[in-house]
Write a protein that holds these residues in place. Structure first.
Motif, PDB file in Angstrom:
ATOM      1  N   LYS A   1      10.053  -7.471  16.338  1.00  0.00           N
ATOM      2  CA  LYS A   1      11.032  -8.005  15.384  1.00  0.00           C
ATOM      3  C   LYS A   1      11.247  -7.083  14.182  1.00  0.00           C
ATOM      4  N   GLU A   2      10.130  -6.633  13.630  1.00  0.00           N
ATOM      5  CA  GLU A   2      10.231  -5.807  12.432  1.00  0.00           C
ATOM      6  C   GLU A   2      11.024  -4.527  12.720  1.00  0.00           C
ATOM      7  N   ILE A   3      10.707  -3.932  13.859  1.00  0.00           N
ATOM      8  CA  ILE A   3      11.372  -2.679  14.248  1.00  0.00           C
ATOM      9  C   ILE A   3      12.863  -2.933  14.472  1.00  0.00           C
ATOM     10  N   MET A   4      13.174  -4.022  15.157  1.00  0.00           N
ATOM     11  CA  MET A   4      14.577  -4.334  15.463  1.00  0.00           C
ATOM     12  C   MET A   4      15.346  -4.626  14.177  1.00  0.00           C
ATOM     13  N   ASP A   5      14.733  -5.410  13.285  1.00  0.00           N
ATOM     14  CA  ASP A   5      15.419  -5.752  12.037  1.00  0.00           C
ATOM     15  C   ASP A   5      15.703  -4.506  11.204  1.00  0.00           C
ATOM     16  N   ALA A   6      14.839  -3.512  11.344  1.00  0.00           N
ATOM     17  CA  ALA A   6      15.038  -2.283  10.566  1.00  0.00           C
ATOM     18  C   ALA A   6      15.967  -1.304  11.284  1.00  0.00           C
ATOM     19  N   GLY A   7      16.347  -1.616  12.507  1.00  0.00           N
ATOM     20  CA  GLY A   7      17.259  -0.732  13.238  1.00  0.00           C
ATOM     21  C   GLY A   7      16.551   0.402  13.953  1.00  0.00           C
ATOM     22  N   GLY A   8      15.229   0.321  14.053  1.00  0.00           N
ATOM     23  CA  GLY A   8      14.479   1.380  14.742  1.00  0.00           C
ATOM     24  C   GLY A   8      14.380   1.129  16.234  1.00  0.00           C
ATOM     25  N   LEU A   9      13.628   1.975  16.920  1.00  0.00           N
ATOM     26  CA  LEU A   9      13.450   1.819  18.360  1.00  0.00           C
ATOM     27  C   LEU A   9      12.035   1.326  18.669  1.00  0.00           C
TER      28      LEU A   9
ATOM     29  N   GLU B   1      24.699  -3.342   6.498  1.00  0.00           N
ATOM     30  CA  GLU B   1      25.216  -1.971   6.452  1.00  0.00           C
ATOM     31  C   GLU B   1      24.112  -0.904   6.533  1.00  0.00           C
ATOM     32  N   ASP B   2      22.995  -1.136   5.836  1.00  0.00           N
ATOM     33  CA  ASP B   2      21.893  -0.153   5.884  1.00  0.00           C
ATOM     34  C   ASP B   2      21.336  -0.017   7.292  1.00  0.00           C
ATOM     35  N   THR B   3      21.153  -1.186   7.921  1.00  0.00           N
ATOM     36  CA  THR B   3      20.591  -1.169   9.274  1.00  0.00           C
ATOM     37  C   THR B   3      21.551  -0.476  10.230  1.00  0.00           C
ATOM     38  N   ILE B   4      22.836  -0.732  10.035  1.00  0.00           N
ATOM     39  CA  ILE B   4      23.822  -0.102  10.912  1.00  0.00           C
ATOM     40  C   ILE B   4      23.728   1.423  10.792  1.00  0.00           C
ATOM     41  N   ARG B   5      23.623   1.899   9.534  1.00  0.00           N
ATOM     42  CA  ARG B   5      23.502   3.358   9.346  1.00  0.00           C
ATOM     43  C   ARG B   5      22.267   3.888  10.068  1.00  0.00           C
ATOM     44  N   THR B   6      21.164   3.167   9.920  1.00  0.00           N
ATOM     45  CA  THR B   6      19.936   3.598  10.608  1.00  0.00           C
ATOM     46  C   THR B   6      20.159   3.613  12.110  1.00  0.00           C
ATOM     47  N   ARG B   7      20.772   2.554  12.635  1.00  0.00           N
ATOM     48  CA  ARG B   7      20.961   2.480  14.084  1.00  0.00           C
ATOM     49  C   ARG B   7      21.858   3.606  14.591  1.00  0.00           C
ATOM     50  N   LEU B   8      22.889   3.945  13.782  1.00  0.00           N
ATOM     51  CA  LEU B   8      23.770   5.044  14.210  1.00  0.00           C
ATOM     52  C   LEU B   8      23.024   6.378  14.172  1.00  0.00           C
ATOM     53  N   GLN B   9      22.176   6.531  13.133  1.00  0.00           N
ATOM     54  CA  GLN B   9      21.387   7.763  13.021  1.00  0.00           C
ATOM     55  C   GLN B   9      20.409   7.868  14.199  1.00  0.00           C
ATOM     56  N   VAL B  10      19.760   6.758  14.496  1.00  0.00           N
ATOM     57  CA  VAL B  10      18.821   6.731  15.626  1.00  0.00           C
ATOM     58  C   VAL B  10      19.572   7.070  16.917  1.00  0.00           C
TER      59      VAL B  10
END
Ligand code: AMP
Length: 185
Positions: free
Chosen positions: A50-58, A134-143
């Motif tokens: 959950k924590e990883i997903m909420d932060a937009g990580g893998l 928006e922050d998470t989206i940026r992270t997800r796009l970067q990832v």
């Protein structure tokens, strides 16, 4: 038919994936859906993810490959499958190829949804999922660009990549995909 949908978050994999499933009768495997179910059930894996997903990580390759192996092992080989959101890293793609080689069921085709970043941002902001601020989206796009985009050349080198423009009328995009898939199998 064994296919992978590849593209940034918000590129239309979910929408087109549903149509592909309806039309071709393949089994849909989404690692994101599996993880969301784990989160909802409060399992140890869900709590970890959950924590990883909420932060937009893998989530780790080890966990994801384990999930994929379990699902793919249970599949009806006649129906085929559509992978959505997996693989997302090169080690995942290599593990997938190895497991499908063992089964003698290699991928037929990888459909890449081509959508520019600005359009993606607009779509994701409109979508309002827990991990879509928006922050998470940026992270997800970067990832995506750091870890997943390398799969484009990986599959292009295998001669299995097909690129579909993912902008415009949903039905027209689907007709393009249908043509691509019918050619690939
Ligand atoms: P999705 O629904 O495919 O956008 O996945 C939602 C979230 O689940 C992602 O942002 C990741 O945190 C996690 N996830 C899903 N699939 C994978 C994967 N193949 N590798 C790593 N993390 C994943």
């Amino acid at each position: 038919m064994r296919i992978v949908l590849l593209g940034a978050p918000g590129s239309g994999k979910g929408t087109q994936g549903e149509k592909i499933v309806d039309s071709f009768g393949v089994t849909h495997i989404s690692t994101g859906d599996v993880l969301r179910a784990e989160v909802a059930s409060g399992s140890p894996l869900g709590l970890q993810a959950k924590e990883i997903m909420d932060a937009g990580g893998l989530v780790s390759d080890e966990i994801i490959v384990g999930i994929a192996r379990e699902r793919i092992g249970q599949l009806d080989p006649v129906k085929g499958f559509m992978l959505d959101g997996f693989p997302r890293t090169l080690p995942q793609a290599e593990a997938l190829d190895a497991m499908l080689d063992e089964l003698g069921q290699p991928l037929d085709c990888i459909v890449l949804f081509d959508v520019d970043n600005e359009e993606i941002m607009t779509r994701l902001l409109a979508r309002k999922r827990a991990d879509d601020n928006e922050d998470t989206i940026r992270t997800r796009l970067q990832v995506y660009s750091d870890q997943t985009a390398p799969l484009i050349s990986y599959y292009r080198d295998q001669g299995k990549l097909r690129v579909v423009k993912g902008v415009g009328d949903v039905e027209e995009i689907f007709q393009t995909i249908r043509g691509v898939l019918e050619d690939a199998v």
